[in-house]
Design an enzyme around this catalytic site. Structure first.
Site, PDB file in Angstrom:
ATOM      1  N   TYR A 144       0.830  -1.213   0.000  1.00 16.46           N
ATOM      2  CA  TYR A 144       0.000   0.000   0.000  1.00 16.46           C
ATOM      3  C   TYR A 144       0.866   1.265   0.000  1.00 16.46           C
ATOM      4  CZ  TYR A 144      -3.160   3.576   1.837  1.00 16.46           C
ATOM      5  OH  TYR A 144      -3.859   4.732   2.039  1.00 16.46           O
ATOM      6  N   ILE A 157      -3.134  11.095   3.987  1.00 17.26           N
ATOM      7  CA  ILE A 157      -2.812   9.699   3.673  1.00 17.26           C
ATOM      8  C   ILE A 157      -3.947   8.844   4.204  1.00 17.26           C
ATOM      9  CG2 ILE A 157      -1.234   7.800   4.242  1.00 17.26           C
ATOM     10  CD1 ILE A 157       1.064   9.618   3.866  1.00 17.26           C
ATOM     11  N   TYR A 170     -11.820  13.627  -1.766  1.00 17.06           N
ATOM     12  CA  TYR A 170     -11.930  12.855  -2.997  1.00 17.06           C
ATOM     13  C   TYR A 170     -13.318  13.125  -3.533  1.00 17.06           C
ATOM     14  CZ  TYR A 170      -7.603  10.141  -2.579  1.00 17.06           C
ATOM     15  OH  TYR A 170      -6.293   9.746  -2.532  1.00 17.06           O
ATOM     16  N   HIS A 188       1.348  12.763  -6.146  1.00 20.09           N
ATOM     17  CA  HIS A 188       0.754  11.762  -5.250  1.00 20.09           C
ATOM     18  C   HIS A 188       1.813  10.774  -4.760  1.00 20.09           C
ATOM     19  CE1 HIS A 188      -3.483  10.586  -4.109  1.00 20.09           C
ATOM     20  NE2 HIS A 188      -2.845   9.525  -3.650  1.00 20.09           N
ATOM     21  N   ARG A 218       2.347   7.629  -7.049  1.00 18.86           N
ATOM     22  CA  ARG A 218       1.410   6.503  -6.943  1.00 18.86           C
ATOM     23  C   ARG A 218       0.349   6.500  -8.026  1.00 18.86           C
ATOM     24  NH1 ARG A 218       0.513   4.144  -2.217  1.00 18.86           N
ATOM     25  NH2 ARG A 218      -1.675   4.665  -2.005  1.00 18.86           N
ATOM     26  N   SER A 265       5.682  15.217  -2.377  1.00 19.84           N
ATOM     27  CA  SER A 265       6.214  14.112  -3.186  1.00 19.84           C
ATOM     28  C   SER A 265       7.737  14.106  -3.145  1.00 19.84           C
ATOM     29  CB  SER A 265       5.709  14.150  -4.639  1.00 19.84           C
ATOM     30  OG  SER A 265       4.296  14.024  -4.666  1.00 19.84           O
ATOM     31  N   ARG A 279      11.894  14.428   2.365  1.00 18.66           N
ATOM     32  CA  ARG A 279      12.414  13.444   3.318  1.00 18.66           C
ATOM     33  C   ARG A 279      13.178  14.073   4.470  1.00 18.66           C
ATOM     34  NH1 ARG A 279       9.136  11.346   1.168  1.00 18.66           N
ATOM     35  NH2 ARG A 279       9.068   9.475  -0.103  1.00 18.66           N
ATOM     36  N   ARG A 285       5.141   9.987   3.372  1.00 21.86           N
ATOM     37  CA  ARG A 285       5.569   8.671   3.879  1.00 21.86           C
ATOM     38  C   ARG A 285       6.376   8.713   5.181  1.00 21.86           C
ATOM     39  NH1 ARG A 285       5.759   7.843  -1.816  1.00 21.86           N
ATOM     40  NH2 ARG A 285       4.534   6.033  -2.494  1.00 21.86           N
TER      41      ARG A 285
HETATM   42  C1  FNR Z   1      -1.142   8.922  -0.209  1.00 21.77           C
HETATM   43  N1  FNR Z   1      -1.571  10.143  -0.720  1.00 21.77           N
HETATM   44  C2  FNR Z   1      -2.889  10.520  -0.598  1.00 21.77           C
HETATM   45  N2  FNR Z   1      -3.309  11.722  -1.074  1.00 21.77           N
HETATM   46  C3  FNR Z   1      -4.583  12.135  -0.917  1.00 21.77           C
HETATM   47  O1  FNR Z   1      -4.928  13.224  -1.352  1.00 21.77           O
HETATM   48  N3  FNR Z   1      -5.486  11.321  -0.273  1.00 21.77           N
HETATM   49  C4  FNR Z   1      -5.145  10.105   0.217  1.00 21.77           C
HETATM   50  O2  FNR Z   1      -5.973   9.415   0.793  1.00 21.77           O
HETATM   51  C5  FNR Z   1      -3.810   9.656   0.021  1.00 21.77           C
HETATM   52  N4  FNR Z   1      -3.418   8.419   0.463  1.00 21.77           N
HETATM   53  C6  FNR Z   1      -2.092   8.053   0.380  1.00 21.77           C
HETATM   54  C7  FNR Z   1      -1.672   6.843   0.883  1.00 21.77           C
HETATM   55  C8  FNR Z   1      -0.322   6.485   0.858  1.00 21.77           C
HETATM   56  C9  FNR Z   1       0.105   5.183   1.429  1.00 21.77           C
HETATM   57  C10 FNR Z   1       0.633   7.370   0.316  1.00 21.77           C
HETATM   58  C11 FNR Z   1       2.100   7.039   0.309  1.00 21.77           C
HETATM   59  C12 FNR Z   1       0.216   8.571  -0.219  1.00 21.77           C
HETATM   60  C13 FNR Z   1      -0.589  11.086  -1.305  1.00 21.77           C
HETATM   61  C14 FNR Z   1      -0.003  11.990  -0.231  1.00 21.77           C
HETATM   62  O3  FNR Z   1      -0.920  12.970   0.153  1.00 21.77           O
HETATM   63  C15 FNR Z   1       1.250  12.712  -0.763  1.00 21.77           C
HETATM   64  O4  FNR Z   1       0.945  13.318  -1.988  1.00 21.77           O
HETATM   65  C16 FNR Z   1       2.427  11.747  -0.939  1.00 21.77           C
HETATM   66  O5  FNR Z   1       2.538  10.911   0.178  1.00 21.77           O
HETATM   67  C17 FNR Z   1       3.726  12.496  -1.154  1.00 21.77           C
HETATM   68  O6  FNR Z   1       4.766  11.626  -1.489  1.00 21.77           O
HETATM   69  P1  FNR Z   1       5.878  11.132  -0.436  1.00 21.77           P
HETATM   70  O7  FNR Z   1       6.650  12.341  -0.052  1.00 21.77           O
HETATM   71  O8  FNR Z   1       5.149  10.523   0.690  1.00 21.77           O
HETATM   72  O9  FNR Z   1       6.692  10.124  -1.183  1.00 21.77           O
END
Ligand code: FNR
Length: 377
Positions: free
Chosen positions: A37, A88, A140, A272, A275, A304, A307, A327
């Site tokens: 996930y 997330i 969403y 995202h 993803r 995105s 870190r 993350r």
């Molecule tokens: C997400 N992201 C995300 N974005 C959003 O608008 N609604 C959501 O429910 C989720 N769910 C989600 C789950 C997981 C497991 C991840 C890793 C990401 C995207 C999140 O908001 C964000 O854009 C990213 O996590 C940024 O990338 P990094 O920095 O985590 O790699």
């Protein structure tokens, strides 16, 4: 400095301080399903990290940086640092306390948390542990306008101060690892707390979700995919909330301009976390053109690939007002629940304070394009 003080007493940090080591430690404790996930498309995820590595900070000397202020103002609200917790979903997949633990950790620093629509606990239950600490709501945009209207009203009632509309996930992407798991948590209703508790959503079901969860999940699947959305639909939301509206997932400067025409209050440049579209441009590479198109009229945020503190500084120097941490806080959650998230956030803030000062700046407003150079290959 807490780390140094603890070190003097021989107390070591509970979690790895280095982000890569943190990720590896979290991978080791997560279930295969949770690992799948959290994963994404390899090329886009790599591009997100490489884009930060392609810029270097050029530290400045002798600038009297003994008092530093990490604070930032967004939509008239003062925040302790230009860092928000990214939305997330389905967080109970990595820890049973899920969003509730994250919310308490965010609140303990006063950092804003963006609630996902697809959360494992309801937005009300998550907000309950935060006191007056800032929170935003990520929408969403489903096919059910009744649900959309209802959940936005609930977010307002729960004290959310902005609505972040995620544009890039009107369909779940071809995610091999999630597909391998048949998106099982979703199929079991994990991550659907806001839907199942919603009066408008429930009114669309023949039987309540408690009686017929499978039919409720089927209904969710039926309304989640919404590829028909267009710019014209934004007017509907604009008329329904007085909160600032941000669009998340903007990468093209023309889309940034279009957002301004629709009366949008802010943008989140994001892919995202790699993803959705494999091979997509990294958020940091997309940032300068979006910032130029927006020309200071609304704040531009970015996520995105953030870190560490230097990533926050680079994003700020390239024109982002703030970043969303994704993350890394989930890794903290997986390893240590609320305390784990707090440790990740505390480390990031301490790193920010030191790295900003060592780079020669007292605050983020002093950063600009000249703070960076392009790294030589
Ligand atoms: C997400 N992201 C995300 N974005 C959003 O608008 N609604 C959501 O429910 C989720 N769910 C989600 C789950 C997981 C497991 C991840 C890793 C990401 C995207 C999140 O908001 C964000 O854009 C990213 O996590 C940024 O990338 P990094 O920095 O985590 O790699």
């Amino acid at each position: 400095s807490q780390i140094f003080q603890d070190g003097l007493k021989g107390v070591l940090p509970a979690l790895p301080v280095d982000p890569q080591a943190l990720e590896q430690a979290a991978q080791a404790v997560m279930t295969p399903q949770a690992r799948g996930y959290l994963d994404g498309m390899p090329g886009t995820m790599r591009a997100n990290l490489d884009a930060f590595a392609a810029w270097n900070i050029v530290p400045r000397m002798l600038r009297g940086v003994q008092t530093r202020d990490l604070g930032v103002t967004l939509f008239g609200r003062q925040f302790p640092a230009p860092v928000l917790l990214a939305p997330i979903g389905v967080q109970s997949i990595v820890h049973p306390e899920g969003e509730k633990a994250v919310a308490r950790a965010a609140a303990s620093f006063g950092l804003p948390m963006v609630f996902s629509t697809a959360s494992s606990f309801t937005l009300e239950a998550t907000a309950a542990g935060m006191g007056e600490s800032p929170r935003w709501f990520q929408l969403y945009w489903s096919k059910s306008q009744a649900f959309n209207a209802s959940v936005v009203a609930r977010a307002e009632a729960a004290g959310c101060e902005a609505i972040v509309v995620t544009l890039d996930t009107f369909m779940l992407a071809w995610r091999p690892l999630d597909l391998q798991n048949a998106y099982l948590p979703f199929m079991q209703g994990v991550g659907l707390a806001n839907y199942f508790s919603d009066p408008a959503f429930r009114a669309e079901l023949a039987e309540p979700p408690e009686q017929n969860p499978q039919a409720a999940v089927r209904h969710f699947l039926g309304i989640f995919n919404n590829p028909a959305l267009t710019w014209d639909d934004l007017r509907w939301l604009r008329e329904r909330t007085r909160l600032p509206i941000l669009l998340k997932g903007i990468l093209h400067p023309d889309d940034a301009r279009r957002s301004l025409d629709c009366g949008i209050d802010g943008l989140v440049v994001s892919n995202h976390g790699g993803r959705q579209v494999e091979g997509a441009v990294s958020a940091l590479d997309a940032l300068p053109a979006v910032v130029e198109a927006v020309a200071g009229r609304v704040p531009v945020l970015l996520d995105s690939g953030v870190r560490r503190a230097s990533d926050v500084i680079k994003a700020r120097a390239l024109g982002a007002q703030a970043v969303l941490l994704g993350r890394p806080y989930l890794w903290g959650l997986a390893l240590g629940g609320e305390a784990g998230v707090s440790e990740v956030l505390g480390n990031l803030l301490a790193d920010l304070d030191l790295t900003l000062g060592l780079s020669g700046y007292r605050n983020f407003a002093e950063l600009d394009r000249s703070s960076l150079v392009r790294a030589e290959k």
